[in-house]
Design a protein around this motif. Structure first.
Motif, PDB file in Angstrom:
ATOM      1  N   VAL A  61     -13.329  69.395  25.946  1.00  0.00           N
ATOM      2  CA  VAL A  61     -12.945  68.017  26.248  1.00  0.00           C
ATOM      3  C   VAL A  61     -13.928  67.076  25.556  1.00  0.00           C
ATOM      4  N   GLY A  62     -13.407  66.205  24.713  1.00  0.00           N
ATOM      5  CA  GLY A  62     -14.258  65.288  23.962  1.00  0.00           C
ATOM      6  C   GLY A  62     -13.913  63.838  24.254  1.00  0.00           C
ATOM      7  N   GLN A  63     -14.842  62.964  23.913  1.00  0.00           N
ATOM      8  CA  GLN A  63     -14.628  61.525  24.073  1.00  0.00           C
ATOM      9  C   GLN A  63     -14.972  60.823  22.768  1.00  0.00           C
ATOM     10  N   VAL A  64     -14.095  59.895  22.388  1.00  0.00           N
ATOM     11  CA  VAL A  64     -14.300  59.145  21.152  1.00  0.00           C
ATOM     12  C   VAL A  64     -15.394  58.100  21.381  1.00  0.00           C
ATOM     13  N   LYS A  65     -16.319  58.033  20.434  1.00  0.00           N
ATOM     14  CA  LYS A  65     -17.395  57.051  20.498  1.00  0.00           C
ATOM     15  C   LYS A  65     -17.561  56.397  19.139  1.00  0.00           C
ATOM     16  N   SER A  66     -18.006  55.158  19.161  1.00  0.00           N
ATOM     17  CA  SER A  66     -18.258  54.447  17.916  1.00  0.00           C
ATOM     18  C   SER A  66     -19.525  54.984  17.260  1.00  0.00           C
ATOM     19  N   LYS A  67     -19.484  55.131  15.930  1.00  0.00           N
ATOM     20  CA  LYS A  67     -20.695  55.559  15.225  1.00  0.00           C
ATOM     21  C   LYS A  67     -21.752  54.459  15.237  1.00  0.00           C
ATOM     22  N   ASN A  68     -21.296  53.210  15.111  1.00  0.00           N
ATOM     23  CA  ASN A  68     -22.207  52.061  15.171  1.00  0.00           C
ATOM     24  C   ASN A  68     -21.663  51.074  16.191  1.00  0.00           C
ATOM     25  N   GLU A  69     -22.437  50.816  17.213  1.00  0.00           N
ATOM     26  CA  GLU A  69     -22.054  49.843  18.231  1.00  0.00           C
ATOM     27  C   GLU A  69     -23.176  48.818  18.312  1.00  0.00           C
ATOM     28  N   VAL A  70     -22.919  47.639  17.751  1.00  0.00           N
ATOM     29  CA  VAL A  70     -23.968  46.642  17.555  1.00  0.00           C
ATOM     30  C   VAL A  70     -23.752  45.459  18.491  1.00  0.00           C
ATOM     31  N   LYS A  71     -24.791  45.138  19.248  1.00  0.00           N
ATOM     32  CA  LYS A  71     -24.763  43.932  20.072  1.00  0.00           C
ATOM     33  C   LYS A  71     -25.124  42.733  19.206  1.00  0.00           C
ATOM     34  N   ILE A  72     -24.256  41.736  19.209  1.00  0.00           N
ATOM     35  CA  ILE A  72     -24.476  40.548  18.400  1.00  0.00           C
ATOM     36  C   ILE A  72     -25.362  39.575  19.170  1.00  0.00           C
ATOM     37  N   MET A  73     -26.559  39.324  18.630  1.00  0.00           N
ATOM     38  CA  MET A  73     -27.480  38.341  19.215  1.00  0.00           C
ATOM     39  C   MET A  73     -27.900  37.360  18.124  1.00  0.00           C
ATOM     40  N   SER A  74     -28.080  36.127  18.513  1.00  0.00           N
ATOM     41  CA  SER A  74     -28.482  35.111  17.565  1.00  0.00           C
ATOM     42  C   SER A  74     -29.992  35.109  17.373  1.00  0.00           C
ATOM     43  N   LYS A  75     -30.421  34.751  16.151  1.00  0.00           N
ATOM     44  CA  LYS A  75     -31.847  34.589  15.882  1.00  0.00           C
ATOM     45  C   LYS A  75     -32.347  33.211  16.291  1.00  0.00           C
ATOM     46  N   VAL A  76     -31.391  32.309  16.587  1.00  0.00           N
ATOM     47  CA  VAL A  76     -31.749  30.951  16.994  1.00  0.00           C
ATOM     48  C   VAL A  76     -31.024  30.609  18.290  1.00  0.00           C
ATOM     49  N   SER A  77     -31.557  29.606  18.977  1.00  0.00           N
ATOM     50  CA  SER A  77     -30.958  29.168  20.243  1.00  0.00           C
ATOM     51  C   SER A  77     -30.095  27.935  20.008  1.00  0.00           C
ATOM     52  N   GLY A  78     -29.119  27.753  20.903  1.00  0.00           N
ATOM     53  CA  GLY A  78     -28.278  26.561  20.806  1.00  0.00           C
ATOM     54  C   GLY A  78     -26.912  26.791  21.413  1.00  0.00           C
ATOM     55  N   ASN A  79     -26.102  25.739  21.371  1.00  0.00           N
ATOM     56  CA  ASN A  79     -24.752  25.801  21.917  1.00  0.00           C
ATOM     57  C   ASN A  79     -23.763  26.247  20.849  1.00  0.00           C
ATOM     58  N   ILE A  80     -22.809  27.072  21.254  1.00  0.00           N
ATOM     59  CA  ILE A  80     -21.767  27.522  20.331  1.00  0.00           C
ATOM     60  C   ILE A  80     -20.773  26.374  20.137  1.00  0.00           C
TER      61      ILE A  80
END
Length: 389
Positions: A61-80
């Motif tokens: 029994v196997g489970q599919v997983k992403s090879k790359n799972e990247v959390k997107i974070m900003s290098k700067v602060s501010g409002n979207i």
């Protein structure tokens, strides 16, 4: 007259007794006849034990997983202030995803540029003074120390220019970082941030992008299964296993592309006693999605002249396995057997049966040891296999 009447009564009693005795005898005879009747044979279906070469299949029994799972974070602060994608969209590497309000960062650029220009002007004046002082020193117009001091001042101002140049470059990069780009090809999750949300540099997860081609399929095998495979491959996992993995999806369909083992965990886990492996599968049409479950299937050893019986013929009880065989006298006989691997809907017999044996495949629950049987012999392709749900 009385004597005659008595005789009639006497003969009447005799006849009555004879009738009663006859009835009792007949009743006894009938019971005896019924008791000695041969029980009716029970109808069953049976198969001859199959002997043929068979290759073992391993299933996990196997489970599919992403090879790359990247959390997107900003290098700067501010409002979207702008969203270019929606949750669940497919994205490519470098694609714009969000934009953060850049007004303060543009102001920082202007301020840094002004500071840099001022320091450049100061340095330019210092460098001109150095040239004049050199000429005066040559004719002993000023002391050497005065020239040295001016040279040191010019060098200090040059360093200030370099610092201000770096500050300007940092301000420019901060402003560029207000545009958030996807770092990989993949799919963005639906839990992305909303317009107007305030993000903190290096802290707020704006979204997660998972790569989808290729993908991992992660599964585990027991220690014994691993040892069997390693022995089959003379000390390593055999290529027939590593490079030819098939995938059966949860709806029973076969995935069209083969996979291959790319990672094997460093050891056996303490809690489950299993070894974790990761196989890579190409996913050009994005059929496989992270979180899906699937069965990983691969070929094992070839058993030559193996004895096989249908799995439905086997009864498991208290960690033992039994089959009901048909004797030469067409009677039922329960027999303990040792079973090996399952091969499709058949089961490999290790011990307890011969190729000459007949095993009951339908009607086992209607018989017990010694039951007379009315046997219908069938072939493997005549078995009614229950449909999978």
């Amino acid at each position: 007259m009385n004597s005659k009447h008595s005789n009639k009564l006497y003969f009447g009693l005799i006849i009555l007794v004879v009738l009663i005795v006859t009835a009792v005898v007949r009743s006894g005879l009938l019971s005896k006849t019924e008791a000695t009747q041969i029980p009716k044979a029970v109808e069953v279906k049976a198969m001859q034990v199959i002997q043929q070469d068979a290759r073992t299949n391993y299933e996990f029994v196997g489970q599919v997983k992403s090879k790359n799972e990247v959390k997107i974070m900003s290098k700067v602060s501010g409002n979207i202030v702008e969203k270019m994608v929606n949750g669940g969209d497919s994205v490519y590497k470098g694609q714009p995803l969000f934009r953060i309000d850049n007004k303060q960062y543009r102001s920082a650029i202007n301020s840094a540029r002004a500071t840099l220009n001022k320091s450049k002007a100061t340095l330019n004046n210092d460098q001109k003074d150095v040239e004049r002082y050199k000429q005066l020193t040559a004719i002993n117009g000023i002391a050497q120390q005065t020239l040295d001091t001016q040279v040191a001042q010019a060098e200090e101002d040059a360093a200030t220019v370099a610092v201000n140049q770096a500050s300007l470059q940092q301000a420019i990069e901060d402003e560029q970082d207000t545009l958030i780009l996807s770092p990989v090809d993949g799919r963005i999750d639906v839990n992305d941030v909303s317009m107007g949300s305030y993000v903190v540099a290096g802290s707020t997860t704006m979204a997660t992008v998972s790569s989808v081609d290729p993908v991992w399929v992660q599964f585990s095998m027991s220690e014994n299964e691993y040892l069997d495979l390693v022995q089959l491959g003379n000390g390593t996992l055999p290529s027939t296993f590593k490079d030819n993995l098939k995938l059966t999806l949860s709806n029973g369909t076969q995935y069209p592309l083969l996979g291959r083992i790319e990672q094997v965990d460093k050891g056996v886990t303490d809690t489950t006693g299993t070894i974790t492996l990761k196989a890579s599968f190409s996913n050009p049409q994005n059929i496989l999605m992270p979180g899906m479950f699937a069965r990983v299937v691969t070929q094992g050893a070839l058993h030559q002249g193996a004895l096989l019986i249908p799995q439905r013929a086997v009864t498991e009880l208290l960690n033992k396995t039994f089959v009901t065989v048909v004797t030469d006298e067409n009677k039922a006989e329960s027999r303990e057997v040792t079973m090996g691997e399952r091969i499709g809907n058949l089961w490999l017999v290790q011990n307890g049966l011969t190729v000459n044996d007949r095993v009951i495949v339908e009607g086992t629950n209607k018989v017990k040891a010694g039951t007379a049987l009315q046997v219908t012999m069938i072939q493997a392709d005549e078995l009614q296999i229950p449909a999978k749900r």
